[in-house]
Write a protein that holds these residues in place. Structure first.
Motif, mmCIF file in Angstrom:
data_model
loop_
_atom_site.group_PDB
_atom_site.id
_atom_site.type_symbol
_atom_site.label_atom_id
_atom_site.label_comp_id
_atom_site.label_asym_id
_atom_site.label_seq_id
_atom_site.Cartn_x
_atom_site.Cartn_y
_atom_site.Cartn_z
ATOM 1 N N ALA A 1 -41.352 8.122 -9.852
ATOM 2 C CA ALA A 1 -42.644 7.949 -10.535
ATOM 3 C C ALA A 1 -43.727 8.804 -9.899
ATOM 4 C CB ALA A 1 -43.054 6.476 -10.508
ATOM 5 N N PHE A 2 -43.635 9.012 -8.568
ATOM 6 C CA PHE A 2 -44.630 9.802 -7.843
ATOM 7 C C PHE A 2 -43.888 10.843 -6.991
ATOM 8 C CE2 PHE A 2 -46.364 5.510 -8.390
ATOM 9 C CZ PHE A 2 -47.539 5.785 -9.071
ATOM 10 N N PRO A 3 -43.442 11.922 -7.622
ATOM 11 C CA PRO A 3 -42.646 12.933 -6.893
ATOM 12 C C PRO A 3 -43.371 13.527 -5.695
ATOM 13 C CG PRO A 3 -42.550 13.292 -9.272
ATOM 14 C CD PRO A 3 -43.608 12.263 -9.038
ATOM 15 N N ASP A 4 -44.689 13.666 -5.769
ATOM 16 C CA ASP A 4 -45.435 14.267 -4.669
ATOM 17 C C ASP A 4 -45.442 13.383 -3.427
ATOM 18 O OD1 ASP A 4 -45.972 16.371 -6.346
ATOM 19 O OD2 ASP A 4 -47.996 15.675 -6.887
ATOM 20 N N ALA A 5 -45.147 12.091 -3.607
ATOM 21 C CA ALA A 5 -45.192 11.155 -2.469
ATOM 22 C C ALA A 5 -43.801 10.827 -1.945
ATOM 23 C CB ALA A 5 -45.905 9.862 -2.887
ATOM 24 N N GLY A 6 -42.783 11.584 -2.370
ATOM 25 C CA GLY A 6 -41.421 11.266 -1.978
ATOM 26 C C GLY A 6 -41.207 11.263 -0.470
ATOM 27 N N GLY A 7 -41.698 12.302 0.204
ATOM 28 C CA GLY A 7 -41.532 12.382 1.652
ATOM 29 C C GLY A 7 -42.271 11.276 2.383
ATOM 30 N N GLU A 8 -43.472 10.965 1.935
ATOM 31 C CA GLU A 8 -44.252 9.903 2.566
ATOM 32 C C GLU A 8 -43.606 8.537 2.358
ATOM 33 O OE1 GLU A 8 -48.697 10.446 2.103
ATOM 34 O OE2 GLU A 8 -47.947 11.851 0.577
ATOM 35 N N LEU A 9 -42.998 8.340 1.203
ATOM 36 C CA LEU A 9 -42.314 7.073 0.941
ATOM 37 C C LEU A 9 -41.105 6.907 1.861
ATOM 38 C CD1 LEU A 9 -42.551 7.101 -2.953
ATOM 39 C CD2 LEU A 9 -43.382 5.241 -1.489
ATOM 40 N N GLU A 10 -40.346 7.976 2.064
ATOM 41 C CA GLU A 10 -39.195 7.896 2.962
ATOM 42 C C GLU A 10 -39.642 7.630 4.398
ATOM 43 O OE1 GLU A 10 -36.039 7.826 2.395
ATOM 44 O OE2 GLU A 10 -36.082 8.224 0.242
ATOM 45 N N ARG A 11 -40.723 8.247 4.797
ATOM 46 C CA ARG A 11 -41.248 8.023 6.152
ATOM 47 C C ARG A 11 -41.716 6.578 6.318
ATOM 48 N NH1 ARG A 11 -46.608 11.115 8.502
ATOM 49 N NH2 ARG A 11 -46.851 9.848 10.402
ATOM 50 N N ALA A 12 -42.359 6.040 5.300
ATOM 51 C CA ALA A 12 -42.800 4.639 5.356
ATOM 52 C C ALA A 12 -41.604 3.689 5.376
ATOM 53 C CB ALA A 12 -43.702 4.333 4.169
ATOM 54 N N ALA A 13 -40.543 4.046 4.642
ATOM 55 C CA ALA A 13 -39.339 3.221 4.652
ATOM 56 C C ALA A 13 -38.683 3.235 6.030
ATOM 57 C CB ALA A 13 -38.361 3.717 3.595
ATOM 58 N N ASP A 14 -38.716 4.387 6.701
ATOM 59 C CA ASP A 14 -38.196 4.460 8.070
ATOM 60 C C ASP A 14 -38.974 3.523 8.993
ATOM 61 O OD1 ASP A 14 -36.204 6.302 7.493
ATOM 62 O OD2 ASP A 14 -37.466 8.043 7.945
ATOM 63 N N ALA A 15 -40.286 3.525 8.851
ATOM 64 C CA ALA A 15 -41.112 2.656 9.694
ATOM 65 C C ALA A 15 -40.806 1.181 9.414
ATOM 66 C CB ALA A 15 -42.592 2.953 9.448
ATOM 67 N N PHE A 16 -40.628 0.832 8.130
ATOM 68 C CA PHE A 16 -40.311 -0.556 7.779
ATOM 69 C C PHE A 16 -38.973 -0.970 8.382
ATOM 70 C CE2 PHE A 16 -38.117 -3.602 5.085
ATOM 71 C CZ PHE A 16 -39.052 -4.625 4.981
ATOM 72 N N ASP A 17 -37.939 -0.148 8.208
ATOM 73 C CA ASP A 17 -36.626 -0.483 8.749
ATOM 74 C C ASP A 17 -36.670 -0.580 10.270
ATOM 75 O OD1 ASP A 17 -35.432 -0.662 6.293
ATOM 76 O OD2 ASP A 17 -34.540 1.355 6.341
ATOM 77 N N GLY A 18 -37.496 0.248 10.890
ATOM 78 C CA GLY A 18 -37.579 0.225 12.345
ATOM 79 C C GLY A 18 -38.098 -1.094 12.876
ATOM 80 N N VAL A 19 -39.171 -1.600 12.263
ATOM 81 C CA VAL A 19 -39.751 -2.857 12.764
ATOM 82 C C VAL A 19 -39.023 -4.074 12.218
ATOM 83 C CG1 VAL A 19 -42.008 -1.760 13.051
ATOM 84 C CG2 VAL A 19 -41.481 -2.948 10.899
ATOM 85 N N ARG A 20 -38.371 -3.910 11.083
ATOM 86 C CA ARG A 20 -37.733 -5.069 10.451
ATOM 87 C C ARG A 20 -36.326 -5.298 10.975
ATOM 88 N NH1 ARG A 20 -35.870 -8.939 9.040
ATOM 89 N NH2 ARG A 20 -35.987 -10.118 7.097
#
Length: 236
Positions: free
Chosen positions: A171-190
């Protein structure tokens, strides 16, 4: 008389009584036999009687009809069926709605009924006390819940953080890299036991703010299609 005589004969055979007992003995044997619990169990229950009465009433509507205007019997049947359906919905709910509600409550493997707004508030509260792990997790959940509330991305039970990131990137192709980085941060703390950092939280928070302010690609596409349909043809 034949069945009674046979019953007494069988009873007499079991208890060792004469096959032709006198009247008092026969009455006593018969009372003892009828006291057997299997006779009580064979009697119809109140539910059986009620079910049979309702069935007879329905059949009677079609066999003999009911007094009143034509079609009144059919109307009564429809009303009764409608009432039964309403009672069932009140007791158990609409299956599809229940499934959607269950899907909405499941978020990244946890049951979470908070709105995106509530998650953002909780994330800010956690960040204020320096609990970066909780802040990052709640803010990333807020991104997913917000896009689900806007019907941009549907988060199903079992969707992972990176699975959501890939869906949101469509839905937001320009934010693909930022979304993956945020997912990494979530998995790290979770899942990996990391405490997180203020920089990671600021990245997830800024991404949430950016996506919240972005126009819905679904609505944009719908407006574009509507404009294409309404636009008059230009003569060549």
């Amino acid at each position: 008389m034949t069945s009674v005589t046979g019953t007494m004969a069988s009873v007499g055979a079991r208890v060792g009584a004469p096959l032709t007992p006198d009247a008092p003995d026969a009455q006593e044997l018969l009372r003892g036999e009828l006291a057997n619990p299997r006779y009580a169990e064979a009697q119809p229950t109140w539910f059986d009687l009620l079910s049979q009465s309702v069935l007879d009433w329905f059949l009677g509507l079609f066999e003999s009809g009911v007094s009143g205007p034509p079609g009144l019997g059919l109307v009564i049947v429809v009303l009764v069926i409608g009432a039964l359906i309403a009672v069932a919905i009140a007791l158990y709910g609409i299956p599809a709605r229940r499934a959607r509600r269950a899907a909405r409550e499941d978020l990244f493997g946890d049951t979470d009924t908070r709105s995106a707004r509530d998650m953002r508030r909780d994330a800010e509260t956690a960040a204020a006390r320096g609990d970066w792990a909780s802040a990052i997790a709640d803010r990333y959940r807020a991104i997913a819940r917000a896009l689900d509330e806007r019907t941009i991305v549907t988060v199903h039970p079992g969707t992972t953080a990176h699975g959501f990131a890939r869906l949101a990137a469509r839905a937001f192709p320009d934010a693909g890299g930022e979304l993956e980085r945020a997912a990494d941060a979530f998995d790290g703390v979770r899942y990996l036991g990391r405490v997180g950092t203020s920089a990671e939280y600021e990245h997830v928070r800024d991404l949430d703010t950016r996506l919240s302010a972005a126009a819905s690609p679904v609505a944009t596409a719908a407006r574009g299609q509507a404009a294409a349909v309404q636009a008059p043809e230009v003569p060549r």
